[in-house]
Design an enzyme around this catalytic site. Structure first.
Site, PDB file in Angstrom:
ATOM      1  CG  HIS A 125      -2.058   0.949   1.107  1.00  0.00           C
ATOM      2  ND1 HIS A 125      -3.317   0.681   1.568  1.00  0.00           N
ATOM      3  CD2 HIS A 125      -2.123   2.195   0.578  1.00  0.00           C
ATOM      4  CE1 HIS A 125      -4.108   1.722   1.331  1.00  0.00           C
ATOM      5  NE2 HIS A 125      -3.397   2.657   0.740  1.00  0.00           N
TER       6      HIS A 125
ATOM      7  CG  LEU B 278       5.244   4.837  -5.587  1.00  0.00           C
ATOM      8  CD1 LEU B 278       5.840   3.836  -6.574  1.00  0.00           C
ATOM      9  CD2 LEU B 278       6.308   5.318  -4.613  1.00  0.00           C
TER      10      LEU B 278
ATOM     11  CG  ASP C 147      -6.305   3.309  -0.926  1.00  0.00           C
ATOM     12  OD1 ASP C 147      -7.020   3.061   0.049  1.00  0.00           O
ATOM     13  OD2 ASP C 147      -5.304   4.049  -0.879  1.00  0.00           O
TER      14      ASP C 147
ATOM     15  CG  ASN D 211      -9.699   8.501   4.101  1.00  0.00           C
ATOM     16  OD1 ASN D 211     -10.065   7.450   4.622  1.00  0.00           O
ATOM     17  ND2 ASN D 211     -10.294   8.999   3.021  1.00  0.00           N
TER      18      ASN D 211
ATOM     19  CG  ASP E 195      -2.734   4.720   3.270  1.00  0.00           C
ATOM     20  OD1 ASP E 195      -2.530   5.029   2.063  1.00  0.00           O
ATOM     21  OD2 ASP E 195      -3.784   4.997   3.861  1.00  0.00           O
TER      22      ASP E 195
ATOM     23  CG  HIS F 135      -0.786  14.873   0.840  1.00  0.00           C
ATOM     24  ND1 HIS F 135      -1.509  14.881  -0.327  1.00  0.00           N
ATOM     25  CD2 HIS F 135      -1.312  13.878   1.604  1.00  0.00           C
ATOM     26  CE1 HIS F 135      -2.442  13.927  -0.261  1.00  0.00           C
ATOM     27  NE2 HIS F 135      -2.332  13.305   0.889  1.00  0.00           N
TER      28      HIS F 135
ATOM     29  CG  PHE G   1      -8.036  12.952   4.396  1.00  0.00           C
ATOM     30  CD1 PHE G   1      -8.407  12.854   5.732  1.00  0.00           C
ATOM     31  CD2 PHE G   1      -8.945  13.485   3.494  1.00  0.00           C
ATOM     32  CE1 PHE G   1      -9.660  13.277   6.154  1.00  0.00           C
ATOM     33  CE2 PHE G   1     -10.204  13.911   3.904  1.00  0.00           C
ATOM     34  CZ  PHE G   1     -10.567  13.814   5.244  1.00  0.00           C
TER      35      PHE G   1
HETATM   36 ZN   LIG Z   1      -7.202   4.117   1.706  1.00  0.00          ZN
HETATM   37 ZN   LIG Z   2      -4.015   4.619   0.543  1.00  0.00          ZN
END
Ligand SMILES: [Zn+2]
Ligand SMILES: [Zn+2]
Length: 433
Positions: A57, A60, A151, A277, A304, A308, A322
């Site tokens: 997860h 990129l 996702d 999130n 995850d 950002h 998020f």
């Molecule tokens: Zn997600």
């Molecule tokens: Zn994600």
């Protein structure tokens, strides 16, 4: 070009201390003492050698959002975190919902050459939830996609989810679901609870996640297809998955490092670095997630990793993006929270970081045991080494880590990918820290 590496005196998979010789991309010898010339010698005394990590997860951001991350910067962050393979989420611009984009992502990953970059295909066109993407053409493309996910968005339409599961079943693919009922989470900003009420932010109820987990487990079971639940965050979600596994249903699940460590109390600072999130939950959820990882209900750690740029995070909570970066801090968090405390063994750590994610995604050259003849994908850990997270030193193009300034044990000191050293810290400087 370095094509042989001798690693001396490390604990192989956390067990016996041995030397290990790598030549031309493979492990060619493991023995108490190896007398061989090598292009590079690593003194791994006191250290632990693990099969290279696999992250199912990772965001990129390339193509389209290269101001946040590129495949090159994300690959370097992965290597520094001990990873040798990452699955790149489909929510790029344009979306990876066709064979051209997934092949492009795989090709760039290959040219960077620091980790294997396996593209994830979108479940629905443009992640919009209205029309199934061309899953077959992505599966049969050069990228050989086996994991599909919208996702960022939930595949919320149950009929769409059923069709996707039926489709991927044909080639033993898996749907990775971001379980989040969109109607129950409209405009939600953080976990629904006391902290959200205090801050006056709109809450995100646990049931929004749990209802989708339950629904999709039942759907996948009816279809006979494989379902993977992304980033479980609630105690109830863990309980539902535990029940499903007890019935023999084909579901796997992941937890992120940040959900294993942080709670919604962090949001009291009103610092949007904690905006993620799915949201950070409560201490009892954290406890349940840890227990789920310990007892096998939760199969893997997924980072995850969600880069950002600074302007998207250093702003008002409500307008902030998020997400958090995670590749470079995942293992030290796992080590500090669960390995150092003895709750999970090295054997279990190998499962959650390497063999289980490789198996779920069908990455056959990954998650293999450290044995002669196997591909040389190796992560070297210094259990006694500490790491102070400094966002300025992250390889990721984005610096949105909530762990800045925090200390963790269990430093990743070197990574070998396909017999090539992709990361190595100055071991002497570690010893003197
Ligand atoms: Zn997600
Ligand atoms: Zn994600």
């Amino acid at each position: 070009m370095v094509n042989s590496i001798l690693i001396t005196g490390g604990a192989i998979a956390g067990g016996e201390v041995s030397d290990l010789l790598i030549r031309d991309g493979h492990i060619v010898e493991i023995a108490p003492k190896i007398d061989a010339a090598a292009d590079e010698v690593i003194d791994a005394k006191g250290m632990v050698l693990l099969p290279g990590f696999v992250d199912l997860h990772t965001h990129l951001r390339e193509p389209g959002r290269e101001n946040s991350e590129t495949i090159a910067t994300g690959s370097l962050a992965a290597a520094r975190g001990g990873y040798v393979a990452v699955s790149a989420m489909a929510n790029t611009l344009p979306v990876a919902d066709n064979s051209a984009i997934v092949e492009q992502v795989a090709a760039i990953g290959k040219s960077v050459g620091l980790v294997d970059v396996f593209p994830i295909g979108a479940v629905t066109k443009d992640l919009a939830g209205h029309e199934l993407a061309d899953l077959g053409s992505m599966a049969h493309s050069k990228a050989q996609v086996r994991v599909f996910s919208d996702d960022g968005n939930c595949v919320s339409d149950p009929l769409m989810m059923r069709r996707a599961l039926e489709y991927v079943k044909q080639f033993d693919g898996v749907i990775a679901q971001h379980a989040q009922d969109p109607r129950l989470t409209e405009d939600a900003q953080m976990n629904e609870g006391i902290v959200a009420s205090t801050l006056g932010l709109k809450g995100w109820p646990a049931v929004a996640e749990e209802s989708i987990i339950a629904r999709d487990i039942l759907l996948a079971n009816m279809v006979g297809a494989r379902l993977h639940i992304c980033h479980v965050t609630t105690a109830g979600g863990v309980e539902i998955i535990r029940w499903a596994k007890a019935q023999g249903m084909k579901v796997t699940a992941e937890v992120t490092p940040h959900h294993l460590l942080l709670t919604d109390e962090s949001a009291k600072s009103y610092d949007a670095i904690y905006k993620v999130n799915p949201p950070l939950r409560t201490q009892s959820d954290v406890d349940a997630l840890r227990q789920g990882l310990v007892d096998g209900t939760i199969d893997i750690i997924g980072t995850d990793h969600a880069p950002h740029p600074v302007e998207s995070k250093e702003c008002e909570w409500q307008s902030a993006a998020f997400g958090m970066v995670g590749l470079e801090t995942a293992f030290p968090i796992l080590y500090s929270t669960l390995i150092a405390t003895g709750r999970i063994s090295w054997k279990r750590a190998i499962e959650v970081m390497s063999s289980a994610p490789a198996q779920i995604a069908g990455y056959e050259r990954h998650g293999r045991p450290l044995a002669v003849g196997e591909p040389a994908h190796i992560t070297i850990i210094d259990p006694a080494g500490s790491m102070r997270v400094d966002r300025a030193l992250l390889a990721s193009k984005s610096k949105n880590t909530p762990f800045h300034g925090m200390d963790f044990q269990g430093r990743v000191v070197a990574t070998v990918f396909n017999g090539i050293l992709t990361h190595k810290v100055d071991l002497r400087s570690v010893a003197h820290e």
